[in-house]
Design an enzyme around this catalytic site. Sequence first.
Site, PDB file in Angstrom:
ATOM      1  N   SER A 109      17.670  32.073  15.234  1.00  0.00           N
ATOM      2  CA  SER A 109      16.895  32.438  14.060  1.00  0.00           C
ATOM      3  C   SER A 109      17.807  32.508  12.841  1.00  0.00           C
ATOM      4  CB  SER A 109      16.143  33.751  14.315  1.00  0.00           C
ATOM      5  OG  SER A 109      15.149  33.964  13.333  1.00  0.00           O
ATOM      6  N   GLU A 207      13.662  24.228  14.786  1.00  0.00           N
ATOM      7  CA  GLU A 207      12.656  25.170  15.283  1.00  0.00           C
ATOM      8  C   GLU A 207      12.356  26.163  14.176  1.00  0.00           C
ATOM      9  OE1 GLU A 207      12.882  28.684  16.136  1.00  0.00           O
ATOM     10  OE2 GLU A 207      14.850  28.820  15.204  1.00  0.00           O
ATOM     11  N   HIS A 276      11.759  30.557  18.868  1.00  0.00           N
ATOM     12  CA  HIS A 276      11.076  31.855  18.936  1.00  0.00           C
ATOM     13  C   HIS A 276       9.963  31.791  19.985  1.00  0.00           C
ATOM     14  CE1 HIS A 276      13.042  31.946  15.011  1.00  0.00           C
ATOM     15  NE2 HIS A 276      12.876  33.258  14.997  1.00  0.00           N
TER      16      HIS A 276
END
Length: 305
Positions: A109, A207, A276
Amino acid sequence: MIYPSRLQKGDTIGVIAPAGTPNPEKVQKAIPFFKKMGLHVKLGKHIDKIYGYLAGSDKERLADIHDMIANPEIKAIIFARGGYGTARLAANIDYHLIRSNPKIIWGYSDITYLHTAIRQATGLVTFHGPMLASDIAKENFDYLSASMFNQLFEPTALHYSEAISSLDVLASGYAEGELVGGNLSLLASSIGTPYEIDTLGKLLLLEDIGEEPYRVDGMLNQLKLAGKLADAAGIVIGDFSEAEPTVDVSLTLEQVFVHYFQDLGCPVMKGFKIGHCLPHFTVPLGVKAQLSTIGKSLVIEPGVR
């Protein structure tokens, strides 16, 4: 590339929060996971600090990074959570210290900014994988996600196929190169900075979470105009969860992907459970990998020595 040393039972890992403040109860809940692997856990000095949406001031968060890197007893750094804030630290990180003390660095992330900055400044292989408060503490943290930590104890080649998830080909072909990338929004925000992602001849992993199609469109356009998509040898599309449009009229995420990837001239495949999501397939970044749309596979070399 510099490969960090593998873990052994009895080693100590450091847990810090370089971005948002983690829930302390969730951090504590995740610690037994590592103890079951025979590891000791040392928490960063400032992990419980709160400074708005940050886990302490930039100085405090940076100090935790440098302390863990410099401490010879710490063999790996596993981040507690993402959120926002690692880009604020990039200019002041002691990259010479990291190069002189290479060790396992693991997270995803917002940690994408650190992955990119550290790899491009030092050559250190790092790991895109689940974190304590945001993943490991969950009741549904699954066996596959948990088993991905095994690659830290023994050099292990990873093989991703449709045995794990359904994979869709957007552009056919075969490519090999270093696997780089991570969170799309962080990669887009690196453009025009000293930490701009280098994708030349590389397999680019993308992502994200909570980004509507128009937002994904804008960020992919940013990468396209910066030449990052054309430079890539191949594209690995991970999980894009919570991406449903909130307006009545919208392109679908699939239409956005087709627009940017169908005629790119390199292999592009989507559906990888990387990001995620659970299961969360952990991958080392900076190592050689092979992407094949014919066999629908991604093969990744080990990330430790």
